[in-house]
Enzyme design. Structure first.
Site, PDB file in Angstrom:
ATOM      1  N   ASP A 143       0.656  -1.086  -0.087  1.00 61.08           N
ATOM      2  CA  ASP A 143       0.030   0.066   0.133  1.00 61.08           C
ATOM      3  C   ASP A 143       0.859   1.267  -0.022  1.00 61.08           C
ATOM      4  O   ASP A 143       0.353   2.474  -0.248  1.00 61.08           O
ATOM      5  CB  ASP A 143      -0.782  -0.046   1.287  1.00 61.08           C
ATOM      6  CG  ASP A 143      -1.882  -1.198   1.282  1.00 61.08           C
ATOM      7  OD1 ASP A 143      -2.297  -1.696   0.304  1.00 61.08           O
ATOM      8  OD2 ASP A 143      -2.030  -1.631   2.495  1.00 61.08           O
ATOM      9  N   MET A 185      -5.939  -2.207  -4.982  1.00 63.44           N
ATOM     10  CA  MET A 185      -5.471  -2.266  -3.228  1.00 63.44           C
ATOM     11  C   MET A 185      -5.161  -1.031  -2.743  1.00 63.44           C
ATOM     12  O   MET A 185      -4.807  -0.080  -3.747  1.00 63.44           O
ATOM     13  CB  MET A 185      -4.781  -3.504  -2.843  1.00 63.44           C
ATOM     14  CG  MET A 185      -5.718  -4.783  -2.865  1.00 63.44           C
ATOM     15  SD  MET A 185      -4.644  -6.032  -2.356  1.00 63.44           S
ATOM     16  CE  MET A 185      -5.937  -7.246  -1.942  1.00 63.44           C
TER      17      MET A 185
HETATM   18  O1  F6P Z   1      -2.278  -4.050   3.410  1.00 65.42           O
HETATM   19  C1  F6P Z   1      -2.204  -4.935   2.090  1.00 65.42           C
HETATM   20  C2  F6P Z   1      -3.594  -5.253   1.720  1.00 65.42           C
HETATM   21  O2  F6P Z   1      -3.346  -6.070   0.553  1.00 65.42           O
HETATM   22  C3  F6P Z   1      -4.505  -4.165   1.332  1.00 65.42           C
HETATM   23  O3  F6P Z   1      -4.292  -3.394   0.191  1.00 65.42           O
HETATM   24  C4  F6P Z   1      -5.943  -4.597   1.179  1.00 65.42           C
HETATM   25  O4  F6P Z   1      -6.984  -3.935   1.933  1.00 65.42           O
HETATM   26  C5  F6P Z   1      -5.698  -5.985   2.608  1.00 65.42           C
HETATM   27  O5  F6P Z   1      -4.282  -6.153   2.659  1.00 65.42           O
HETATM   28  C6  F6P Z   1      -6.600  -7.240   2.115  1.00 65.42           C
HETATM   29  O6  F6P Z   1      -6.229  -7.989   3.135  1.00 65.42           O
HETATM   30  P1  F6P Z   1      -6.472  -9.718   3.244  1.00 65.42           P
HETATM   31  O7  F6P Z   1      -5.179 -10.227   2.670  1.00 65.42           O
HETATM   32  O8  F6P Z   1      -6.556 -10.043   4.522  1.00 65.42           O
HETATM   33  O9  F6P Z   1      -7.754  -9.810   2.189  1.00 65.42           O
END
Ligand code: F6P
Length: 364
Positions: A143, A185
């Site tokens: 991010d 994301m």
């Molecule tokens: O922080 C990294 C990230 O990929 C974000 O961009 C996204 O909102 C989140 O993690 C998704 O999380 P998970 O892998 O738990 O679905």
């Protein structure tokens, strides 16, 4: 400090390409100082259940820098300061079991913990530092929303993957005169959307930092149509929202998770564009593709530099600090200056200005 140091390393939060490169660099740099490194599996799990600790030798890590994911596993649950446990009535309760981690860390004779993570994991690391564990932080997140460092590793790979996806969508969007809405994301920061959107030739980029007006988005698409561009690529960050509207969440979240799961904005943006312009519209969510696979050369090198710098910081006893990129150098910044706030896109930045100069709309 004893001569032969015993270093623990863990990876926390969502995985990001480059984690294995950090591990390789820490192990190789430590080996060159005759120090030992131990991997703590699944975030802090290995310090609660010590069977989850693995000795990391050069033989085990040599060459893993090109691999995605993390050989140690990771989790965005399991904060030892706020551990979710089911009570006798089946309800979730949160307990602070951090003392157990500190006790095991000391019992096993570790001299330092290298914590590789984003803001959530580094906040946990800082809390352990305050409880006496010598900690060095290494900033990771696709991010790029972590302060103190110009860039985090994983971000370049995510932007590259998103840009390639946008490149591929042009031909199909153009063939059908369609609007393609692509969700990327980034949580509450628009870095991935902004950088991939510009590089991938988007007509519209929607980011959390600029609440959008859907009428302006549609007017821009129709204006372009009058000028001969009959298709459009709209990149929307998962954390973007309309002015006066709210962020779209995915469900109620998972027990023990620090952040809320975002996602779903592309579907509603696509529907609004279709209703208002009458144009054939499709949406897609790039999701975890942005985190998968090998790191780019940039991320690989940055991760190796971060890992090696973390070991130099241990040597200099710079505990409670995080390695950070301050081009062309790597510097140490106090963890307390980094956690608790996120780094967002600056609206006066050259990159935002570049997008505007190129005729890209932010829907404002
Ligand atoms: O922080 C990294 C990230 O990929 C974000 O961009 C996204 O909102 C989140 O993690 C998704 O999380 P998970 O892998 O738990 O679905």
């Amino acid at each position: 400090m004893p001569e032969r140091l015993k270093i623990a390393i863990n990876t926390g939060g969502g995985d990001a390409p480059g984690l294995n490169a950090v591990i390789e660099a820490v192990v190789m740099s430590a080996q060159n100082r005759n120090w030992d490194v131990y991997g703590i599996r699944q975030g802090y799990q290995g310090l609660l259940n010590t069977e989850e600790i693995v000795r990391l030798t050069p033989e085990k890590v040599r060459g893993i820098s090109s691999l995605g994911g993390t050989m140690l596993g990771t989790t965005n649950k399991g904060n030892p300061f706020k551990m979710a446990v089911e009570n006798s009535s089946g309800e979730i309760e949160y307990r602070d079991i951090s003392d157990r981690v500190v006790k095991n860390f000391n019992r096993l004779g570790f001299d330092c913990l290298v914590a590789v993570g984003g803001d959530g994991s580094l906040e946990i690391a800082y809390n352990f530092f305050k409880k006496g564990i010598p900690v060095i932080g290494v900033p990771k997140t696709i991010d790029n929303d972590l302060g103190g460092t110009v860039i985090t590793f994983g971000f370049d790979t995510a932007v590259s993957i998103a840009t390639e996806a946008l490149d591929r969508l042009h031909s199909t969007a153009k063939s059908h005169d369609r609007v393609m809405v692509v969700e990327v994301m980034g949580r509450h920061a628009g870095w991935i959307a902004l950088n991939s959107g510009i590089s991938g030739g988007a007509s519209v980029i929607l980011i959390p930092e600029i609440p959008f007006d859907i009428d302006k988005v549609c007017a821009h698409i129709m204006d372009n149509e009058l000028k001969g561009q009959r298709y459009a690529i709209v990149v929307v960050a998962e954390g973007a929202s309309p002015a006066g509207g709210s962020i779209v969440h995915r469900g109620a979240g998972e027990a023990g998770r620090q952040d809320v799961l975002l996602g779903g904005i592309a579907a509603s943006v696509a529907e609004m564009i279709r209703d208002k312009t009458g144009k054939d519209t499709r949406f897609l969510v790039l999701g975890h593709l942005q985190r998968g696979g090998s790191p780019t050369t940039f991320d690989r090198l940055l991760s190796l530099r971060f890992g090696a710098a973390a070991v130099r910081m241990i040597e200099q006893k710079q505990f409670g600090k995080m390695v950070a990129l301050d081009p062309p150098n790597i510097k140490a910044v106090p963890l307390e200056d980094v956690i608790g706030s996120i780094k967002r896109v600056s609206l006066s930045s050259d990159t935002v200005q570049t997008a505007r100069d190129l005729g890209i709309s932010f829907g404002d």
